[in-house]
Write a protein that holds these residues in place. Structure first.
Motif, short mmCIF file in Angstrom:
data_model
loop_
_atom_site.label_atom_id
_atom_site.label_comp_id
_atom_site.label_asym_id
_atom_site.label_seq_id
_atom_site.Cartn_x
_atom_site.Cartn_y
_atom_site.Cartn_z
N GLY A 33 0.83 -1.22 -0.05
CA GLY A 33 -0.14 0.16 0.01
C GLY A 33 0.87 1.08 -0.02
N MET A 34 0.50 2.45 -0.63
CA MET A 34 1.07 3.70 -0.75
C MET A 34 0.44 4.63 -0.30
N SER A 35 0.83 5.67 0.55
CA SER A 35 0.04 6.66 1.11
C SER A 35 0.71 7.90 0.65
N TRP A 36 -0.23 9.01 0.71
CA TRP A 36 0.29 10.53 0.87
C TRP A 36 -0.12 11.10 2.10
N TYR A 37 0.94 11.77 2.55
CA TYR A 37 0.59 12.69 3.71
C TYR A 37 0.97 13.99 3.35
N ARG A 38 0.60 15.04 4.51
CA ARG A 38 0.98 16.29 4.34
C ARG A 38 1.14 16.97 5.57
N GLN A 39 2.04 17.95 5.39
CA GLN A 39 2.49 18.82 6.71
C GLN A 39 2.62 20.21 6.59
N ALA A 40 1.53 20.78 6.98
CA ALA A 40 1.49 22.31 6.98
C ALA A 40 2.23 23.07 8.05
N PRO A 41 2.70 24.29 7.63
CA PRO A 41 3.44 25.02 8.52
C PRO A 41 2.82 24.98 10.05
N GLY A 42 3.72 24.57 11.17
CA GLY A 42 3.31 24.69 12.37
C GLY A 42 2.35 23.37 12.80
N LYS A 43 2.16 22.52 11.85
CA LYS A 43 1.28 21.32 12.20
C LYS A 43 1.86 20.23 11.97
N GLU A 44 1.22 18.98 12.62
CA GLU A 44 1.83 17.56 12.48
C GLU A 44 1.24 17.14 11.07
N ARG A 45 2.38 16.16 10.84
CA ARG A 45 2.04 15.41 9.35
C ARG A 45 0.82 14.51 9.62
N SER A 46 -0.02 14.59 8.55
CA SER A 46 -1.47 14.19 8.58
C SER A 46 -1.61 13.41 7.31
#
Length: 116
Positions: A33-46
């Motif tokens: 399985g492959m995933s995409w995550y994102r991390q906005a400035p000042g926030k945790e990776r989700s």
């Protein structure tokens, strides 16, 4: 060794679209399985979304439902994230991820900025 390389980020206006790609190497891509995550400035990776080896979406972020399509090409070892109707709050670094047993591997990330 496992390598994940993201591409396709950039600056886009609100309401626009972007297509992110992740090219994988160093493992049998079609079996994970492959995933995409994102991390906005000042926030945790989700988590953005996870695509199983059988092309089913096993999880995705509620805030992105209806606006993203995740797909994979096992012949090219790529997983793609198509994002539409982008909002300023989608601004983040987007990461490709694969989990193998106890190991979690990440790409270097690609910046997505949604701004007018």
């Amino acid at each position: 060794q496992v390598q994940l390389v993201e591409s396709g980020g950039g600056l886009v206006q609100p309401g626009g679209s972007l297509r992110l790609s992740c090219t994988a190497s160093g493992f049998t891509f079609s079996t994970y399985g492959m995933s995409w995550y994102r991390q906005a400035p000042g926030k945790e990776r989700s988590l953005v979304a996870t695509l199983s080896p059988f092309n089913t979406i096993t999880s995705s972020a509620d805030s992105l439902k209806g606006r993203i399509t995740i797909s994979r090409d096992n012949a090219k070892n790529t997983v793609t994230l198509q994002m539409n109707s982008l909002k300023p709050e989608d601004t983040a670094v987007y990461y490709c991820n694969v989990k193998q047993q106890s190991q979690s591997y990440w790409g270097q990330g690609t910046q997505v900025t949604v701004s007018s």
